[in-house]
Scaffold this motif. Structure first.
Motif, short mmCIF file in Angstrom:
data_model
loop_
_atom_site.label_atom_id
_atom_site.label_comp_id
_atom_site.label_asym_id
_atom_site.label_seq_id
_atom_site.Cartn_x
_atom_site.Cartn_y
_atom_site.Cartn_z
N GLU A 1 23.59 25.31 59.64
CA GLU A 1 24.23 26.01 58.40
C GLU A 1 25.86 26.13 58.49
OE1 GLU A 1 21.77 29.23 58.24
OE2 GLU A 1 22.99 30.51 59.36
N ALA A 2 26.23 25.90 57.50
CA ALA A 2 27.82 26.48 57.02
C ALA A 2 27.97 27.16 55.65
CB ALA A 2 28.27 25.24 57.10
N SER A 3 29.10 28.09 55.88
CA SER A 3 29.35 28.85 54.83
C SER A 3 30.71 28.92 54.71
CB SER A 3 28.58 30.23 54.58
OG SER A 3 29.01 30.97 55.71
N ALA A 4 31.34 29.25 53.20
CA ALA A 4 32.54 29.79 53.29
C ALA A 4 32.77 30.76 52.04
CB ALA A 4 33.68 28.38 52.65
N ALA A 5 33.22 31.80 52.37
CA ALA A 5 33.38 33.00 51.53
C ALA A 5 34.84 33.39 51.20
CB ALA A 5 32.61 34.20 51.92
N SER A 6 35.30 33.70 49.91
CA SER A 6 36.53 34.08 49.62
C SER A 6 36.55 34.98 48.74
CB SER A 6 37.28 32.68 49.02
OG SER A 6 38.66 33.14 48.96
N ARG A 7 37.70 35.88 48.62
CA ARG A 7 37.53 37.26 47.79
C ARG A 7 38.97 36.87 47.39
NH1 ARG A 7 35.16 40.65 52.21
NH2 ARG A 7 37.25 40.05 53.06
N TYR A 8 39.16 37.37 46.04
CA TYR A 8 40.59 37.62 45.47
C TYR A 8 40.78 38.71 44.48
CZ TYR A 8 38.50 35.05 41.58
OH TYR A 8 37.73 34.48 40.82
N ILE A 9 41.76 39.36 44.54
CA ILE A 9 42.02 40.41 43.64
C ILE A 9 43.68 40.68 43.44
CG2 ILE A 9 42.27 42.03 45.73
CD1 ILE A 9 41.06 44.35 43.81
N LYS A 10 43.85 41.16 42.11
CA LYS A 10 45.31 41.28 41.69
C LYS A 10 45.22 42.50 40.90
CE LYS A 10 49.55 39.26 40.37
NZ LYS A 10 50.57 38.00 40.08
N ARG A 11 45.57 43.71 41.28
CA ARG A 11 45.48 44.85 40.67
C ARG A 11 45.80 44.78 39.08
NH1 ARG A 11 46.95 50.35 43.74
NH2 ARG A 11 45.68 49.22 45.08
N TYR A 12 45.15 45.27 38.28
CA TYR A 12 45.51 45.11 36.77
C TYR A 12 45.52 43.99 36.35
CZ TYR A 12 47.41 49.86 38.50
OH TYR A 12 47.26 51.14 39.19
N LYS A 13 44.97 42.89 36.99
CA LYS A 13 44.99 41.47 36.28
C LYS A 13 43.42 41.10 36.50
CE LYS A 13 49.37 40.81 35.38
NZ LYS A 13 49.85 40.53 34.16
N TYR A 14 43.19 40.84 37.73
CA TYR A 14 41.53 40.30 37.73
C TYR A 14 41.37 40.27 39.18
CZ TYR A 14 44.81 36.71 39.68
OH TYR A 14 45.52 35.84 40.27
N SER A 15 39.87 40.04 39.36
CA SER A 15 39.18 40.04 40.72
C SER A 15 37.97 39.32 40.84
CB SER A 15 38.85 41.66 41.21
OG SER A 15 37.97 42.04 40.27
N GLY A 16 37.51 38.87 41.93
CA GLY A 16 36.47 37.85 41.91
C GLY A 16 36.35 37.54 43.48
N SER A 17 35.04 36.58 43.46
CA SER A 17 34.52 36.41 45.02
C SER A 17 34.08 34.88 44.68
CB SER A 17 33.95 37.37 45.40
OG SER A 17 32.53 37.39 44.90
N PHE A 18 33.86 34.13 45.64
CA PHE A 18 33.47 32.94 45.80
C PHE A 18 32.64 32.61 46.90
CE2 PHE A 18 33.32 28.26 46.68
CZ PHE A 18 32.79 27.81 45.47
N ASN A 19 31.69 31.96 46.86
CA ASN A 19 30.55 32.07 48.01
C ASN A 19 29.92 30.76 48.21
OD1 ASN A 19 29.37 32.50 50.41
ND2 ASN A 19 27.97 33.70 49.52
N GLN B 1 38.01 40.20 34.61
CA GLN B 1 39.31 40.51 34.07
C GLN B 1 39.67 41.84 33.63
OE1 GLN B 1 41.29 37.63 31.20
NE2 GLN B 1 41.53 39.21 29.91
N ASP B 2 40.77 42.45 33.96
CA ASP B 2 41.08 43.80 33.67
C ASP B 2 41.30 43.86 31.93
OD1 ASP B 2 42.94 46.26 32.93
OD2 ASP B 2 42.30 46.38 35.33
N ALA B 3 40.74 44.68 31.47
CA ALA B 3 40.69 44.96 29.82
C ALA B 3 42.31 44.93 29.45
CB ALA B 3 39.91 45.98 29.38
N LYS B 4 43.16 45.43 30.39
CA LYS B 4 44.52 45.54 29.99
C LYS B 4 45.27 44.37 30.31
CE LYS B 4 44.41 50.60 30.74
NZ LYS B 4 44.83 51.84 31.38
N ALA B 5 44.90 43.42 30.96
CA ALA B 5 45.54 42.40 31.30
C ALA B 5 46.04 41.57 30.16
CB ALA B 5 44.80 41.48 32.57
N ASN B 6 45.25 41.15 29.57
CA ASN B 6 45.55 40.31 28.46
C ASN B 6 44.89 40.82 27.24
OD1 ASN B 6 46.52 38.15 26.69
ND2 ASN B 6 45.32 36.53 27.85
#
Length: 955
Positions: free
Chosen positions: A365-383, A413-418
């Motif tokens: 088995e193999a896996s790749a997991a990534s997380r990203y976040i930018k304050r007051y903009k957006y955040s998320g994860s990919f697996n 997405q942060d409500a204030k971002a756009n």
């Protein structure tokens, strides 16, 4: 002895005696009194030696007595003025006194009584005058204490007693005893014995430099070189503690430790476990490099778990590095080594963890997991997870070889971002075999339905326009079906009043109440299976289309009690494909002709009018006695009736319907070639129907001392609703089925919802309904459920595995701290193998659901078959002791008369360790697991796992 030597010694002694008689004895040194607090004692150092004895034996002259009295009065005056100062000003004088101690030695010829020296030849010597004393330190040295500050001028020493607090530049030292040597610029400090609640202990000095704090037994610190020698130091580094027996602090703030300990246990005086280090070097905030080390648990050294050298990152932010694997055994796959990988930091806003694992019987088995976040903009994860499963022997019936994968993506997405637009994603797509063969937790194992969606919305401020787009996928792992919608786009124009005047004058006119809306929709969807999703057949079965809807409505009030609402709705559909059928006399079957692609326009319209009103009835119990517990009961009834009309769009002039032969006997049926598209076709047959509904609720007013008004309203029945319709133009069975719904709230958000559908027509033993009404009708479907959660504590504490009102930690982990912003003490408390909240004594929840339905069948008797399902599910937790808790979940299928998949877990808090045992006692997923490990994330790999996999039950 030689006579010449004796002669020289006697001559030297005579010369020294003559010089002493001629010049007099040396002048005594002055002592500077320095009271620094109202509780501080003033110390004076008396001169020593024979000169002091001679001075004490000789009587003072009258002039000397006056000088001493004047000096005593001046000293008393200065002491009184000093004591009158605020405490802050008295503490700030400490540095000035320290510097003046050295300056006071500039003139060593000053007399002890303050008189100038006698004029003699020494004043006319050419000896260079002493230079003015330099400052003791480069910056002020501030200090205070609750007892006293004592200055030893002769030896240039300062003593500080009881809760001393000295600050120099960015360094601070607190101790119950401190000694400052002004010659060597050394500060020496240690604690003192004290008792707390009858238990004797020794206070420890605390040294702070910048943001780093240290506790130790003793410290010798050089103010000039910034070096220190420390005994028994304890300092927090990351989520662990470094304890050193003998420590040297270097000017660059690194530490060289001899006979040190590294532990995540907060009891640093006697930790439950630690890594004993013969020698180590600490770079604060970065790493610890150690020489030979071994593990010690409960004072028992475990030498075979030693290491020749070690490296511990103690930085708070993310750093790239190796991810340690887990190991074990599964009967069907063999021994395994899983989750071995590497962690990458991708700048300040993202990271990536790549892992892999293999089994000795061929699976991997193999896996790749990534997380990203930018304050007051957006955040998320990919697996992304991929597994290649191989079990059994090739050629055997139990041989399995398949590849599975799962893709998960969340984005918010942060409500204030756009403002005005939002984008979100929740994707959980997996092959049907993943949950069966590759899942590792009970929630994924039991899940049979997964849903994914990606959506975007946009609205234009100040206008009635808005746009939304959505893509969705729904999977069923049991039958391997997939429903895909790619995409659905909706453009909407909110309600507007085209005939309303911009500047209203007088009463509102009837046509100004006319409103209209517009909704345009476009979609493309298909339902297929995993094996055919990328085939041409899937593309051919796509259902798409565009639909426009324009409703026009108004609302009027009749006789002030009846609301009249006429409406007209126009709908138009644009399709690009039609599917026709043809009878084949050769094969005696209906052949499906090739799809005919083009542009096809379909439209339909309906008109309706409805009327509604509200009736109130009240019974007052206070007419005879106003102190009755029940004050009044109010009954509210809301009847509604409406009429609607729709033409017959199956008329050949519309071209929406065709006829085709269905069998060799020559029977024909009507069908629409446009039914293969997304939004269906206009209805066939003329319709003129009456819609009716009756809604009611029941409320009671009772006395209440808790309410400020003295009374409280209680809803006995939130809603009891009945609805149906009657089609005047139908050839038979004009009355529709009757819908019933009941809703009530008993107490504290505990409610019951009940819905039912009643068929008013009779049915033949062959299961065919016919046009004959009977009362009260037949319940064709009903269902209701209720549940409640009982808690010993009602608060908003952090989520935990034993808090059944919170999300499972697998899906929402608020203690995950990829960027090092959480306090390490809190993180150490929460980031356990699975956080268990022992402050929650108990909680219990249950849910009961029952569903009843009938299906019309030819059984020769009733004409229908009953289907009843009843299930009870429960979960909860209970603390057996203050440090031992148990959680459980399960269910019972009443129809099958057996328990559903259930699990039980036991957790034990071992202070800096945590132990857990999980068990699924029966069923297809029967398994167990045991874990004991360190809570802190920095030593998360210091653990022991043992388990029996659920996959072993397959063989």
């Amino acid at each position: 002895m030689d006579r010449s030597k004796v002669k020289y010694l006697l001559s030297a002694a005579a010369l020294l005696l003559f010089a002493q008689v001629l010049l007099g004895s040396a002048a005594p040194r002055a002592l500077l009194p320095a009271p620094l607090s109202d509780t501080a004692r003033t110390h004076r150092i008396a001169p020593n030696g024979p000169e002091a004895a001679d001075s004490a034996a000789r009587p003072l002259t009258r002039r000397e007595r006056r000088m001493q009295a004047r000096a005593a009065r001046e000293e008393a005056r200065r002491t009184a003025a000093f004591n009158a100062l605020p405490q802050e000003e008295r503490d700030s004088l400490f540095a000035a006194h320290i510097d003046s101690l050295v300056a006071s030695q500039a003139d060593s010829l000053s007399a002890a009584d303050g008189t100038p020296p006698a004029a003699d030849s020494l004043q006319r010597d050419t000896v260079r005058k002493p230079r003015a004393a330099k400052g003791f330190l480069d910056d002020p040295l501030d200090g205070k204490s609750t007892d006293s500050l004592v200055y030893d001028v002769r030896n240039k020493l300062v003593y500080i007693y009881n809760e001393g607090d000295v600050t120099y530049q960015s360094r601070n030292l607190k101790a119950d005893y401190m000694q400052i040597d002004m010659n060597t610029k050394l500060v020496y400090a240690y604690g003192k014995p004290d008792s707390v609640d009858g238990v004797w202990t020794v206070t420890k000095p605390e040294f702070t430099e910048g943001s780093a704090a240290y506790q130790m037994d003793t410290i010798t610190y050089n103010l000039d070189s910034q070096k220190a020698k420390i005994k028994g130091v304890a300092t927090q580094q990351g989520d662990g503690w470094l304890v050193g027996g003998s420590v040297k602090k270097m000017p660059d703030n690194t530490f060289n430790i001899e006979h040190g300990k590294y532990t995540t246990c907060e009891e640093t005086d006697h930790p439950h476990f630690y890594l004993a280090m013969t020698k180590a070097k600490v770079i604060p905030g970065k790493k610890v490099v150690t020489g030979p080390a071994y593990l010690v648990m409960e004072d028992v050294p475990i030498y075979f778990l030693g290491i020749p050298e070690g490296f511990f990152p103690i930085n708070m932010g993310p750093k790239s590095g190796l991810l340690m694997p887990t190991y074990g055994e599964e009967y069907s796959k063999g021994f395994f080594l899983r989750d071995l990988g590497y962690y990458f930091t991708l700048g300040e806003y993202a990271d990536l963890a790549v892992r892999g694992g293999f089994y000795t019987l061929g699976s991997w088995e193999a896996s790749a997991a990534s997380r990203y976040i930018k304050r007051y903009k957006y955040s998320g994860s990919f697996n992304l997870q991929y597994s290649n499963i191989k079990t059994g022997e090739k050629g055997e019936p139990d041989y399995i070889k398949q590849s599975n994968f799962r893709i998960q993506w969340t984005h918010s997405q942060d409500a204030k971002a756009n403002p005005g637009s939002t984008f979100s994603a929740s994707v959980n797509f997996a092959t049907s075999g993943y949950n069966r063969y590759s899942a590792t937790n009970i929630d994924d194992i039991l899940s049979t339905q997964t849903n994914s969606s990606i959506s975007y919305s946009k609205n234009w401020a100040g206008t009635p326009f808005s746009l939304s787009a959505n893509m969705a996928i729904s999977q069923n792992s049991q039958n391997k079906s997939i429903s895909v919608t790619l995409p659905t786009v909706v453009f909407n124009v909110s309600r507007l009043y085209p005939f309303k005047r911009k500047e209203r004058m007088g009463k509102e006119r009837w046509y100004e109440k006319i409103s209209m809306q517009y909704t345009g929709k476009m979609t493309n969807s298909v339902t297929t299976t995993e094996s055919e999703i990328f085939s041409q057949k899937t593309l051919d079965n796509m259902k798409n289309g565009i639909e426009h809807s324009i409703p026009v409505s108004a609302s009027f009030n009749l006789f002030n009690y009846i609301n009249i609402s006429p409406s007209f709705n126009y709908t138009e559909k644009w399709y690009f494909k039609k599917q026709e059928y043809q009878w084949n006399p050769t094969t005696n079957q209906t052949d499906t002709l090739a799809s005919d692609y083009g542009f096809y326009r379909l439209y339909n319209y309906t008109a309706s009018v409805s009327a509604s009103t509200t009736l109130y009835g009240m019974y007052d119990f206070t007419k005879k006695r106003r102190d009755r517990k029940i004050q009044a009961i109010r009954h509210t009834i809301t009847p509604s009736i409406g009429f609607s009309f729709a033409p017959d769009f199956s008329d050949p002039r519309y071209g929406y319907y065709l006829t085709r032969q269905t069998d060799s006997t020559g029977r024909f049926t009507t069908y629409s070639p446009y039914a293969v598209n997304a939004y269906g076709v206009p209805s066939s047959g003329k319709s003129m129907s009456m819609n009716f509904s009756l809604s009611q609720n029941l409320e009671m007013k009772v006395l209440s001392k808790r309410d400020t008004s003295g009374v409280k309203k209680i809803k006995l029945i939130d809603e009891l609703r009945l609805s149906g319709s009657y089609n005047f133009l139908a050839d038979s069975m004009k009355l529709s089925t009757i819908s019933l719904s009941f809703r009530t709230t008993l107490f504290n958000n505990f409610g019951i919802n009940l819905s039912a559908t009643i068929d008013p027509y009779r049915v033949t033993p062959e299961g065919i309904r016919y046009d004959k009404l009977f009362f009260p009708g037949r319940i064709t479907s009903t269902g209701w459920s209720f549940g409640y959660t009982f808690k010993s504590r009602d608060d908003r504490s952090q989520p935990a595995i034993n808090d059944i009102t919170s999300l499972p930690p697998d899906y929402a982990n608020p203690f995950h701290d990829p960027y090092g912003t959480m306090d390490p003490v809190l993180r150490r408390q929460y980031m356990a193998q699975s956080y268990y909240d022992f402050s929650l004594p108990w909680n219990f929840g249950f849910n009961y659901a029952v569903n009843y339905s009938i299906s019309y069948v030819n059984n020769g008797t009733t004409g229908y078959r009953k289907n009843v399902t009843q299930t009870v599910s429960f979960n909860g937790s209970l603390n057996l002791t203050p440090k031992t808790g148990i959680t459980f979940q399960g269910g019972y299928d009443i129809k099958a008369n057996k328990l559903t998949t259930s699990s039980i877990s036991i957790s034990r808090d071992l202070h800096c360790w945590q132990m857990s045992f999980s068990w699924i006692p029966f069923g297809y997923h029967k398994s167990w697991s045991f874990n004991i490990g360190v809570k802190a994330a920095s030593l998360a790999d210091l653990k022991y796992d043992k388990s029996q996999s659920m996959y072993d039950n397959m063989y």
